[in-house]
Design a protein around this motif. Structure first.
Motif, mmCIF file in Angstrom:
data_model
loop_
_atom_site.group_PDB
_atom_site.id
_atom_site.type_symbol
_atom_site.label_atom_id
_atom_site.label_comp_id
_atom_site.label_asym_id
_atom_site.label_seq_id
_atom_site.Cartn_x
_atom_site.Cartn_y
_atom_site.Cartn_z
ATOM 1 N N MET A 1 0.836 -1.183 0.000
ATOM 2 C CA MET A 1 0.000 0.000 0.000
ATOM 3 C C MET A 1 0.878 1.242 0.000
ATOM 4 S SD MET A 1 -3.146 -0.537 2.527
ATOM 5 C CE MET A 1 -4.293 -1.819 2.279
ATOM 6 N N ALA A 2 0.410 2.226 -0.694
ATOM 7 C CA ALA A 2 1.152 3.482 -0.771
ATOM 8 C C ALA A 2 1.048 4.251 0.537
ATOM 9 C CB ALA A 2 0.600 4.316 -1.913
ATOM 10 N N ASP A 3 2.081 4.969 0.835
ATOM 11 C CA ASP A 3 2.052 5.811 2.027
ATOM 12 C C ASP A 3 1.751 7.248 1.606
ATOM 13 O OD1 ASP A 3 4.343 6.706 0.855
ATOM 14 O OD2 ASP A 3 5.674 6.078 2.445
ATOM 15 N N ASN A 4 1.969 8.156 2.505
ATOM 16 C CA ASN A 4 1.664 9.559 2.218
ATOM 17 C C ASN A 4 2.681 10.148 1.251
ATOM 18 O OD1 ASN A 4 -0.613 9.631 3.806
ATOM 19 N ND2 ASN A 4 0.533 10.073 5.643
ATOM 20 N N SER A 5 2.444 9.971 -0.015
ATOM 21 C CA SER A 5 3.373 10.423 -1.030
ATOM 22 C C SER A 5 3.131 11.854 -1.479
ATOM 23 C CB SER A 5 3.300 9.492 -2.239
ATOM 24 O OG SER A 5 3.693 8.201 -1.845
ATOM 25 N N TYR A 6 1.989 12.424 -1.162
ATOM 26 C CA TYR A 6 1.685 13.805 -1.524
ATOM 27 C C TYR A 6 1.337 14.586 -0.268
ATOM 28 C CZ TYR A 6 1.346 12.483 -6.443
ATOM 29 O OH TYR A 6 1.632 12.036 -7.708
ATOM 30 N N ALA A 7 1.795 15.811 -0.228
ATOM 31 C CA ALA A 7 1.413 16.694 0.871
ATOM 32 C C ALA A 7 -0.015 17.166 0.614
ATOM 33 C CB ALA A 7 2.354 17.891 0.919
ATOM 34 N N VAL A 8 -0.766 17.334 1.686
ATOM 35 C CA VAL A 8 -2.119 17.863 1.574
ATOM 36 C C VAL A 8 -2.147 19.200 2.313
ATOM 37 C CG1 VAL A 8 -4.556 17.500 2.134
ATOM 38 C CG2 VAL A 8 -3.145 15.555 1.421
ATOM 39 N N GLU A 9 -2.445 20.250 1.561
ATOM 40 C CA GLU A 9 -2.600 21.575 2.149
ATOM 41 C C GLU A 9 -3.910 21.592 2.941
ATOM 42 O OE1 GLU A 9 -2.163 25.853 0.178
ATOM 43 O OE2 GLU A 9 -3.900 24.742 -0.605
ATOM 44 N N ILE A 10 -3.927 22.264 4.069
ATOM 45 C CA ILE A 10 -5.129 22.313 4.898
ATOM 46 C C ILE A 10 -5.611 23.757 4.996
ATOM 47 C CG2 ILE A 10 -6.089 21.875 7.186
ATOM 48 C CD1 ILE A 10 -3.983 19.624 7.455
ATOM 49 N N LYS A 11 -6.832 23.978 4.522
ATOM 50 C CA LYS A 11 -7.507 25.276 4.629
ATOM 51 C C LYS A 11 -8.959 24.984 5.008
ATOM 52 C CE LYS A 11 -4.620 28.057 1.656
ATOM 53 N NZ LYS A 11 -4.574 29.011 0.541
ATOM 54 N N ILE A 12 -9.191 24.814 6.289
ATOM 55 C CA ILE A 12 -10.491 24.361 6.777
ATOM 56 C C ILE A 12 -11.581 25.408 6.558
ATOM 57 C CG2 ILE A 12 -11.771 23.603 8.842
ATOM 58 C CD1 ILE A 12 -9.794 21.513 7.720
ATOM 59 N N ALA A 13 -12.697 24.948 6.008
ATOM 60 C CA ALA A 13 -13.850 25.789 5.730
ATOM 61 C C ALA A 13 -14.602 26.105 7.023
ATOM 62 C CB ALA A 13 -14.785 25.070 4.755
ATOM 63 N N SER A 14 -15.318 27.198 6.995
ATOM 64 C CA SER A 14 -16.154 27.608 8.124
ATOM 65 C C SER A 14 -17.178 26.530 8.465
ATOM 66 C CB SER A 14 -16.877 28.905 7.763
ATOM 67 O OG SER A 14 -17.921 29.163 8.680
ATOM 68 N N LYS A 15 -17.443 26.368 9.731
ATOM 69 C CA LYS A 15 -18.433 25.385 10.186
ATOM 70 C C LYS A 15 -19.837 25.743 9.702
ATOM 71 C CE LYS A 15 -20.167 21.952 12.416
ATOM 72 N NZ LYS A 15 -21.452 21.885 11.743
#
Length: 190
Positions: A1-15
């Motif tokens: 299984m592949a591991d975390n090969s790509y970074a994921v940017e986090i910009k959380i939306a308003s609740k």
């Protein structure tokens, strides 16, 4: 299984623009993570518009209108709503699917990223997730030209480990043998 090969940017939306699982159960009467709804930003722009789409979708969330779990382009992946939570982008598919807004001019790298994201989500939920076009839930042209079969094929490559195989080593070419030099000896009497 592949591991975390790509970074994921986090910009959380308003609740204001998404539900928790408990809120989804209360509002829709159900909650599950059984699939992924494939969306596209239908204006025909490429990866250079990624950040504008994130900002637009997060603005819509702040206004209480709509949201997406991820925005994905050839350039990057951005998380806007945690995949355990319910984004508002897929109408009746909201409580059961994760939504991914996609670059409409997706290239080979974008498809590879999509496959990686599907593989990561399938590992997270310990099952295969159905890939559904937005048009499955709502009469729309979305996801346009995005090839869902190709998304699945890329996910299967990640799952099988095809992208985990290290590249074959590159060896320099063997040197060409140099013929031995001919030496002529002359012997003289002493």
């Amino acid at each position: 299984m592949a591991d975390n090969s790509y970074a994921v940017e986090i910009k959380i939306a308003s609740k204001n623009g998404w539900f928790t699982p408990a809120e989804a159960r209360s509002y829709y009467g159900r909650y599950d993570r059984a699939g992924i709804t494939v969306h596209w930003w239908g204006d025909g722009t490429g990866a250079s518009n990624h950040d504008n789409i994130v900002n637009y979708m997060n603005g819509q969330s702040a206004a209480g209108n709509k949201s997406v779990n991820y925005v994905l382009s050839d350039n990057k992946i951005t998380l806007c709503v945690n995949p355990d939570n319910v984004a508002w982008a897929s109408q009746s598919g909201n409580p059961t699917t994760i939504s991914v807004e996609t670059q409409p001019t997706l290239g080979a790298e974008g498809y590879k990223k999509w496959g990686w994201l599907v593989d990561q989500l399938e590992q997270r939920y310990s099952r295969s997730l159905q890939l559904l076009p937005h048009s499955y839930w709502y009469q729309t042209a979305c996801p346009g030209s995005i090839d869902i079969n190709r998304l699945r094929a890329e996910a299967d490559k990640w799952k099988s480990g095809a992208y985990d195989t290290p590249p074959a080593p590159v060896y320099p070419p063997a040197p060409t043998p140099v013929p031995p030099a001919t030496v002529t000896l002359q012997i003289t009497d002493i």
